[in-house]
Motif scaffolding. Structure first.
Motif, short mmCIF file in Angstrom:
data_model
loop_
_atom_site.label_atom_id
_atom_site.label_comp_id
_atom_site.label_asym_id
_atom_site.label_seq_id
_atom_site.Cartn_x
_atom_site.Cartn_y
_atom_site.Cartn_z
N THR A 108 0.83 -1.20 0.00
CA THR A 108 0.00 0.00 0.00
C THR A 108 0.87 1.25 0.00
OG1 THR A 108 -1.69 -1.19 1.23
CG2 THR A 108 -1.82 1.22 1.22
N THR A 109 0.50 2.21 -0.84
CA THR A 109 1.15 3.52 -0.88
C THR A 109 0.08 4.61 -0.90
OG1 THR A 109 1.23 3.46 -3.30
CG2 THR A 109 3.15 2.61 -2.14
N ASN A 110 0.49 5.83 -0.70
CA ASN A 110 -0.44 6.97 -0.71
C ASN A 110 -0.61 7.50 -2.13
OD1 ASN A 110 -0.95 6.97 2.07
ND2 ASN A 110 0.96 8.07 2.45
N THR A 111 -0.91 6.59 -3.04
CA THR A 111 -1.13 6.97 -4.43
C THR A 111 -2.45 6.36 -4.87
OG1 THR A 111 0.10 5.05 -5.21
CG2 THR A 111 1.33 7.09 -4.92
N GLY A 112 -2.84 6.70 -6.09
CA GLY A 112 -4.08 6.12 -6.63
C GLY A 112 -5.28 6.64 -5.88
N ASP A 113 -6.16 5.73 -5.45
CA ASP A 113 -7.39 6.16 -4.79
C ASP A 113 -7.15 6.59 -3.35
OD1 ASP A 113 -6.73 3.77 -3.76
OD2 ASP A 113 -8.69 2.80 -4.09
N ARG A 114 -5.91 6.44 -2.85
CA ARG A 114 -5.59 6.92 -1.50
C ARG A 114 -5.03 8.34 -1.50
NH1 ARG A 114 -5.10 3.29 2.59
NH2 ARG A 114 -3.45 4.52 3.52
N THR B 131 -12.84 3.68 -0.93
CA THR B 131 -12.35 2.68 0.04
C THR B 131 -11.07 2.06 -0.47
OG1 THR B 131 -13.68 0.99 -1.04
CG2 THR B 131 -14.69 2.16 0.79
N LYS B 132 -10.27 1.62 0.45
CA LYS B 132 -9.00 1.01 0.12
C LYS B 132 -9.23 -0.34 -0.56
CE LYS B 132 -4.95 -1.11 2.16
NZ LYS B 132 -4.30 -1.51 3.41
N SER B 133 -8.54 -0.53 -1.66
CA SER B 133 -8.64 -1.81 -2.35
C SER B 133 -8.01 -2.91 -1.50
CB SER B 133 -7.94 -1.74 -3.71
OG SER B 133 -7.95 -3.00 -4.34
N SER B 134 -8.67 -4.05 -1.46
CA SER B 134 -8.15 -5.16 -0.66
C SER B 134 -6.92 -5.78 -1.29
CB SER B 134 -9.24 -6.22 -0.47
OG SER B 134 -9.67 -6.72 -1.72
N LYS B 135 -6.74 -5.55 -2.59
CA LYS B 135 -5.59 -6.12 -3.29
C LYS B 135 -4.87 -5.02 -4.05
CE LYS B 135 -7.68 -10.68 -3.82
NZ LYS B 135 -8.08 -11.76 -4.75
N GLU B 136 -3.55 -5.01 -3.91
CA GLU B 136 -2.75 -3.94 -4.51
C GLU B 136 -2.06 -4.36 -5.80
OE1 GLU B 136 -2.57 -0.85 -3.55
OE2 GLU B 136 -3.86 -1.14 -1.81
N GLY B 137 -2.23 -5.62 -6.20
CA GLY B 137 -1.60 -6.09 -7.42
C GLY B 137 -0.24 -6.70 -7.16
N GLY B 138 0.36 -7.23 -8.21
CA GLY B 138 1.67 -7.85 -8.12
C GLY B 138 1.99 -8.61 -9.39
N VAL B 139 3.17 -9.19 -9.40
CA VAL B 139 3.64 -9.98 -10.54
C VAL B 139 4.06 -11.34 -10.02
CG1 VAL B 139 5.34 -10.17 -12.39
CG2 VAL B 139 4.40 -7.93 -11.79
N HIS C 257 -11.12 -6.25 -9.79
CA HIS C 257 -11.50 -5.16 -10.69
C HIS C 257 -11.36 -3.79 -10.05
CE1 HIS C 257 -15.22 -5.99 -8.42
NE2 HIS C 257 -15.51 -4.73 -8.61
N LYS C 258 -11.15 -3.72 -8.73
CA LYS C 258 -10.95 -2.43 -8.07
C LYS C 258 -9.48 -2.04 -7.98
CE LYS C 258 -15.04 -2.77 -5.10
NZ LYS C 258 -15.53 -2.76 -3.70
N THR C 259 -8.59 -2.96 -8.28
CA THR C 259 -7.15 -2.69 -8.16
C THR C 259 -6.69 -1.76 -9.27
OG1 THR C 259 -6.84 -4.89 -7.20
CG2 THR C 259 -4.88 -3.76 -8.02
N ILE C 260 -5.91 -0.78 -8.89
CA ILE C 260 -5.29 0.11 -9.87
C ILE C 260 -3.98 -0.53 -10.33
CG2 ILE C 260 -4.27 2.38 -10.26
CD1 ILE C 260 -6.20 3.52 -8.24
N VAL C 261 -3.90 -0.83 -11.60
CA VAL C 261 -2.73 -1.53 -12.15
C VAL C 261 -1.54 -0.59 -12.14
CG1 VAL C 261 -1.78 -2.71 -14.15
CG2 VAL C 261 -4.20 -2.99 -13.56
#
Length: 638
Positions: A541-547, A576-584, A607-611
């Motif tokens: 989690t970072t203070n970017t995107g929807d945060r 609201t904070k996305s429960s998943k932040e993505g990854g590889v 579908h809520k995760t910002i890629v």
């Protein structure tokens, strides 16, 4: 007789002397006599008195005078006299204290003897109880062992029967298990649960085709199950298998060739007849789609987004039961046929195509509309819906002689596609490929009639979706799936490479903190993989995107926390904070043909995760360089 006297030795000597004298006198008589030894004993309390008398009596009254004279000479003097010693007179009387002492000692001796016997009896009772307890325990232990033995025999029998049953229908379970898992996952997320089933055998939905489907099973697998249950003649009940097609052949060029070939493919693939209901966008499309399982819509036949929304608003409605029949079921899967370049309108040649009337922008709006409709379905109130967006280039007049079909996630390919290739891609997306559900794919190339393609390997790139695939050549050992030195070496290499991204990000090029964990994705025959390992690089989690919050929003929150008067709430909806932040996820796989490949795919997202495309690009680029270096090093060593 007990003697209580201090002169006990002297009394014993006198007694012996008297007895000897009496014996001597008795021996002197020549004629038989009878002797009577008279003992008079007097016992009063504990006092003893004894008189010993020896009286010689003649037993024969007719004896000779001579004999009488001889006898009178020796015995007359003894008549009336006492012989021997009166021992009782010699013994002193016992005192009351001595008598009491003797009584006490006798009572103590008696009590001791009684107590001893009681103790022996108590000990014997305890021993008997202990023996009884041990015997009872032995019986209980024996009973438990017998129960365990019988239980073990029963479990072994059950295991044996279970193994025989599972081995006999392993192929059937492999397909139905994946179908059940897919249905459960889809239902929990509000997506479709009907995965292109075209009929039923014994009340069980299956694909009605001669070839087995990995996803849904087949008629052959259902018949094997029926044979195990003892019903070889189980009838096959075919549903009204329908596909609803919405197309305007004048607007969608080449759609007629694709649909003609698709109908032939469906008739060849399935035993039962497939009913294809074709309507124009402005035609009288029945409510509920006439109970079709899948709706196939050509986006180029629609005017704009609102046209699709109105169309699906009619098709996705449930119809009331008629004459006691079951209520109608609308399609649970919608396939949208769109065009290439809808996500690349800023690049040539698609920017030129979009100049006149914004053709690609309209197609993009239709794509976004089906995604929005699918994700906005209310679980429990509305029928779940899956979508598949298939992007084709221009439809060629025919397929080339060489099979060169290509499938990629998203919108990345360029070129045209043959009608047979397009029809085969649509058939796979309609009925066979779970990775095509809720995905966007593009396809180009050709596929001559009669050519076969490993479709599962083509569609596996949609899982994630896939970001990179590198083939590193065949494995060293083709016999053993896992114990392959080359596979083990590159797996260890990828693990060490992934560890460089955790902790200090300096030098990695990442701006997002990450966690590195081992992959838990299992092997899969459906994916054509017999061995699989890998690592997951998870974004934090970072203070970017929807945060992210602007300065005005931060001041507003500060006033609310301090309670400084009435604060006008912002009209912007709270996010609201996305429960998943993505990854590889990087996977090292050994395929069924013995080759080894490395794939990178997206993971830990919904579908809520910002890629985070920039971070993904850094990881994929680093992985590509690392694999190339490893391959070159192995080639130099060999």
């Amino acid at each position: 007789m007990r003697l209580y006297c201090t002169r006990l030795p002297a009394a014993i000597l006198l007694l012996f002397a008297g007895c000897f004298h009496i014996a001597h006198l008795a021996a002197a008589f020549s004629s038989p006599t009878s002797c009577s030894l008279s003992h008079s004993s007097r016992h009063s309390g504990r006092e003893f008195s004894r008189d010993v008398k020896i009286i010689i009596c003649a037993q024969n009254g007719n004896v000779d005078d001579a004999d009488e004279d001889d006898e009178s000479d020796g015995l007359d003097d003894l008549i009336g006299k006492k012989l021997g010693i009166n021992i009782g007179a010699e013994l002193p009387a016992l005192s009351p204290e001595e008598i009491e002492d003797i009584r006490i000692q006798a009572q103590a001796t008696l009590d001791k003897a009684v107590d001893g016997r009681l103790a022996d009896i108590e000990k014997l009772r305890e021993e008997m109880e202990e023996d009884l307890s041990k015997s009872r325990k032995r019986m209980e232990t024996a009973s438990k062992l017998n129960v365990q033995f019988e239980k073990q025999n029963l479990m072994e029998k059950i295991d044996r029967l279970s193994d025989e049953f599972l081995n006999s229908n392993a192929d059937f379970r492999e397909g139905t298990k994946k179908a059940a898992a897919a249905d459960q996952l889809a239902a929990s997320s509000g997506r479709g649960v009907d995965w292109g089933s075209w009929g039923s055998v014994g009340g069980m939905d299956v694909v009605m085709g001669p070839s087995e489907s990995v996803l849904l099973g087949s008629v052959a697998a259902a018949r094997r199950l029926a044979a195990l249950e003892g019903d070889d003649d189980l009838p096959i009940v075919a549903h009204d298998n329908r596909v609803l097609v919405v197309v305007d052949e004048k607007k969608s060029k080449g759609s007629d060739r694709v649909m003609e070939r698709l109908k032939l493919l469906m008739q060849d693939a399935f035993d039962s007849e497939i009913i294809v209901d074709t309507y124009g966008p402005t035609g009288n499309i029945p409510i509920g789609g006439n109970n079709a399982q899948t709706a196939l819509i050509f986006a180029s036949s629609l005017n704009d987004r609102s046209s699709l929304e109105n169309l699906l608003g009619r098709v996705l409605k449930r119809t009331a039961p008629v004459a006691g029949s079951a209520p109608g079921m609308p399609p649970s899967h919608v396939v949208i046929v769109s065009g290439l370049g809808t996500e690349r309108t800023n690049k040539m040649p698609y920017s030129m195509q979009n100049l006149l009337g914004g053709k690609l922008d309209k197609l993009r709006e239709i794509e976004q509309a089906i995604i929005s409709i699918s994700r906005s379905r209310i679980v429990g109130k509305q029928n779940p819906l899956d979508y598949t967006i298939v992007k084709f280039g221009d439809i060629a007049s025919s397929d080339d002689k060489d099979a060169s079909i290509d499938i990629r996630p998203g919108d990345v390919l360029d070129g045209e596609i043959g009608p047979n290739a397009a029809a085969n891609v649509l058939l796979q997306a309609l009925a066979y490929q779970p990775y095509a559900r809720n995905s966007t794919l593009c396809s180009t190339g050709s596929l001559p009639e009669g050519e076969t393609v490993e479709w599962n390997d083509k569609f596996v790139c949609l899982s994630g979706p896939e970001l990179l695939r590198v083939d590193v050549g065949p494995g060293i050992s083709s016999d053993d799936a896992i114990l392959d030195p080359k596979y083990e070496q590159i797996s260890q290499y990828v693990q060490e490479w992934a560890a460089t991204f955790e902790g200090d990000r300096k030098g990695t090029g990442l701006t997002t903190p990450v966690l590195v964990r081992k992959s838990r994705k299992p092997t899969s025959k459906f994916d054509g993989v017999v061995a699989r390992s890998g690592m997951r690089i998870l974004f934090q989690t970072t203070n970017t995107g929807d945060r992210y919050k602007s300065a005005s929003e931060e001041k507003l929150e500060e006033k609310e926390r301090s309670g400084g008067g009435t604060v006008k709430k912002s009209s912007k909806p709270l996010t609201t904070k996305s429960s998943k932040e993505g990854g590889v996820e990087v996977l090292v796989e050994k395929t069924t043909d013995g080759s080894i490949r490395v794939r990178a795919r997206r993971c830990n997202l919904d579908h809520k995760t910002i890629v985070k495309e920039m971070s993904e690009g850094v990881i994929v680029k680093s992985l590509s360089r690392a694999i190339d270096a490893w391959v070159k090093a192995k080639g130099a060593l060999s």
